[in-house]
Design an enzyme around this catalytic site. Structure first.
Site, PDB file in Angstrom:
ATOM      1  N   ASP A   1       6.590  -2.864  12.988  1.00 33.92           N
ATOM      2  CA  ASP A   1       6.969  -2.379  11.666  1.00 33.92           C
ATOM      3  C   ASP A   1       6.181  -1.119  11.335  1.00 33.92           C
ATOM      4  O   ASP A   1       4.971  -1.047  11.560  1.00 33.92           O
ATOM      5  CB  ASP A   1       6.698  -3.451  10.600  1.00 33.92           C
ATOM      6  CG  ASP A   1       7.506  -4.718  10.854  1.00 33.92           C
ATOM      7  OD1 ASP A   1       8.676  -4.587  11.259  1.00 33.92           O
ATOM      8  OD2 ASP A   1       6.966  -5.815  10.650  1.00 33.92           O
TER       9      ASP A   1
ATOM     10  N   ASP B   1      -4.981  -2.151  -0.363  1.00 33.54           N
ATOM     11  CA  ASP B   1      -5.820  -3.345  -0.409  1.00 33.54           C
ATOM     12  C   ASP B   1      -7.094  -3.226   0.410  1.00 33.54           C
ATOM     13  O   ASP B   1      -8.202  -3.361  -0.119  1.00 33.54           O
ATOM     14  CB  ASP B   1      -5.006  -4.581   0.013  1.00 33.54           C
ATOM     15  CG  ASP B   1      -4.200  -4.348   1.286  1.00 33.54           C
ATOM     16  OD1 ASP B   1      -4.443  -3.334   1.983  1.00 33.54           O
ATOM     17  OD2 ASP B   1      -3.333  -5.190   1.596  1.00 33.54           O
TER      18      ASP B   1
ATOM     19  N   ASP C   1       5.523   1.622   8.116  1.00 38.14           N
ATOM     20  CA  ASP C   1       5.680   1.918   6.694  1.00 38.14           C
ATOM     21  C   ASP C   1       5.313   3.372   6.454  1.00 38.14           C
ATOM     22  O   ASP C   1       4.405   3.925   7.087  1.00 38.14           O
ATOM     23  CB  ASP C   1       4.787   1.011   5.847  1.00 38.14           C
ATOM     24  CG  ASP C   1       5.147  -0.465   6.005  1.00 38.14           C
ATOM     25  OD1 ASP C   1       6.315  -0.746   6.334  1.00 38.14           O
ATOM     26  OD2 ASP C   1       4.265  -1.313   5.805  1.00 38.14           O
TER      27      ASP C   1
END
Length: 552
Positions: free
Chosen positions: A159, A251, A161
């Site tokens: 994945d 985060d 992003d």
């Protein structure tokens, strides 16, 4: 001639003292130098950095020899180490692309292409396509998050992003194959066949202006860009800002590394490269505040620590057990998605151990934990084997299904219910079906399980009652069942955990590898003792129907 001699001695891409590594002059920004020249440049940079300060120059050749054996991720971390990140020098900024020179890169580590291990060959072509097209449309765009982290660690992320200064509406205009999703956190999904590239707009910090009390309707915040709950949880997070704002809003430091296709630079705003080197999971900002903003960050910290085999920094770790109760405010549907991520990252067994250690599992699998007091019990052993089996399948490139995982995790809870009613013998199938319903309904209070998975769970459990070979009809119906393979694997796990099943697993193993004539012999050898005839019960609302209604 003098200029060439200076370049050979001191290198053209050495550190300028401002934290920016200059790019080599080449026709292509990412074209690697030939190996001898690249090695000469690396020696030159080391010599320039150490000149007049390092008296151990005699050991340099030995250090270079050892560095040849280091992994690409270690080279990246070592090259970025010690950079001050200050960009007051106009000379160092001159080497950056014009678009990057507009950014505020003070106190930012900037790593040039030749000094990090990320290569476009390891990045999804579709992700690169999104980066290039956003740049061409006049927007900043960066690969960010776990994809960059895993590339630096030598992994192969699936994945990718992208973070950009384009709003979701801007992305929608650039890509006709995109759609905007989310209300709490609005993002754009750009679809290329089965692959989805997630594109988020740079987020900024926002003060608490709209506060929603617990239990209060949230209808009035539907169209707001910013809103918080009374406990500090972010309910709307659509306030946009700069890349600097976005970095400190992420985060963990290891997830705040930005890679651009515009010159192939790597930007580190929060010292994430050092934490990768030290194998640390560190929260950006005050951990307690950040956990309150989004309690799911507790699960992410545990998942990353298990997946990467990193330690959680002591400040990030300290509030976890105390704030785990905040997970009760997260919707069961979202928690289900998070548990699937927890157990499908290749380290399911280690993840479950960390969940228990930090008292977080109580808010995800409370029915199961009640049955796992004794680590040597068959229930504890079954769960452990199921998690090990999941890790092995993923390592072998095989698929796993949440249905099988949840069937194993909830089996001890269902068995505990049956043992209370039938301590000395096997419970009737109808009783098991009711116990299965009650167990699933209790679990749905913690994590929502979609109906397509609860249906498979029930089939796996029911087949356990039918896999005691007794007659030809029973054997033929079981072997033809679409869930036979999953039920057979589950049966083997039960036997391996210590359950006494009269060697049913061994019988089915031999039956599957036998030829037709041998299968006939095995069926003929079965006991002719018929099972007690079951009395028909008056039809009532099926337990499966009750579970489906709740799941929906």
């Amino acid at each position: 001639m003098i200029k060439k001699l200076v370049n050979i001695l001191f290198g053209r891409s050495g550190q300028t003292g401002t934290g920016v590594t200059q790019k080599p002059e080449s026709k292509k920004a990412e074209q690697r130098q030939p190996q001898p020249a690249a090695e000469a440049n690396r020696r030159s940079r080391r010599g320039a950095d150490k000149a007049g300060a390092d008296k151990a120059g005699a050991d340099k050749s030995g250090a270079e020899k050892n560095s040849a054996h280091k992994s690409s991720a270690e080279k990246t971390r070592e090259s970025a180490r010690g950079r001050s990140g200050e960009h007051s020098s106009a000379q160092s900024r001159h080497e950056l692309p014009a678009a990057l020179r507009k950014l505020d890169l003070r106190n930012v580590r900037v790593v040039a292409r030749e000094d990090h291990a990320i290569s476009r060959r390891d990045i999804s072509p579709n992700a690169l396509k999104v980066l290039y097209r956003l740049n061409e449309a006049g927007f900043q765009a960066f690969l960010v998050g776990g994809g960059v982290r895993d590339l630096l660690l030598g992994g192969h992320p699936k994945d990718f992003d992208i973070s950009t200064d384009a709003t979701p509406e801007d992305v929608r205009e650039v890509f006709r194959n995109s759609r905007i999703i989310g209300r709490r956190f609005k993002i754009a999904h750009v679809r290329f066949g089965q692959e989805i590239i997630e594109v988020t707009t740079f987020r900024a910090h926002h003060e608490i202006e709209t506060e929603v009390e617990e239990g209060e309707s949230r209808r009035h915040i539907r169209d707001l860009d910013s809103a918080h709950s009374s406990t500090g949880m972010i309910l709307r997070d659509n306030v946009y800002g700069s890349i600097n704002d976005d970095a400190v809003r992420r985060d963990f430091t290891v997830n705040a590394l930005y890679y651009t296709a515009n010159g192939f630079w790597l930007l580190d705003f929060v010292d994430g490269l050092s934490d990768i080197e030290n194998r640390l999971i560190r929260m950006i900002g005050d951990p307690e505040t950040r956990y309150k903003e989004d309690p799911v960050r507790i699960l992410r910290a545990i998942r990353l620590a298990a997946k990467l085999d990193f330690k959680i920094h002591k400040d990030t770790e300290a509030p976890i057990a105390r704030l785990a109760t905040l997970l009760e405010s997260i919707s069961p549907a979202r928690l289900f998605d998070e548990t699937v991520k927890l157990f499908t990252g290749g380290q399911a067994e280690a993840t479950f151990e960390l969940l228990r250690r930090y008292k977080v599992a109580d808010y995800l699998f409370k029915p199961t934990l009640r049955c796992l007091g004794d680590k040597n019990s068959t229930d504890s052993r079954l769960v452990q084997l199921a998690l090990q089996n999941t890790d092995k399948r993923l390592a072998d490139g095989k698929s796993v299904t949440p249905a099988f995982l949840y069937a194993a995790l909830l089996w001890p809870a269902m068995q505990a219910t049956l043992r209370e009613q039938f301590p000395d013998r096997l419970a009737p199938l109808s009783v098991m079906q009711d116990a299965a319903t009650d167990t699933i309904l209790e679990q749905l209070r913690f994590t929502a399980i979609p109906k397509r998975f609860t249906a498979v769970m029930r089939e796996i459990w029911e087949l356990q009652w039918r896999m005691q070979p007794q007659s030809r009809k029973l054997v033929e119906s079981v072997i033809a069942h679409p869930r036979f393979r999953a039920a057979y694997d589950f049966l083997l796990l039960r036997e391996e955990s210590g359950e006494q099943l009269d060697d049913a697993g061994d019988w089915w193993t031999r039956f599957q590898v036998a030829d037709r004539s041998e299968q006939e012999v095995m069926i003929e050898a079965l006991s002719n003792v018929k099972a007690p005839r079951k009395r028909r019960r008056k039809p009532k609302t099926s337990s499966a129907t009750r579970v489906e209604q709740v799941s929906e």
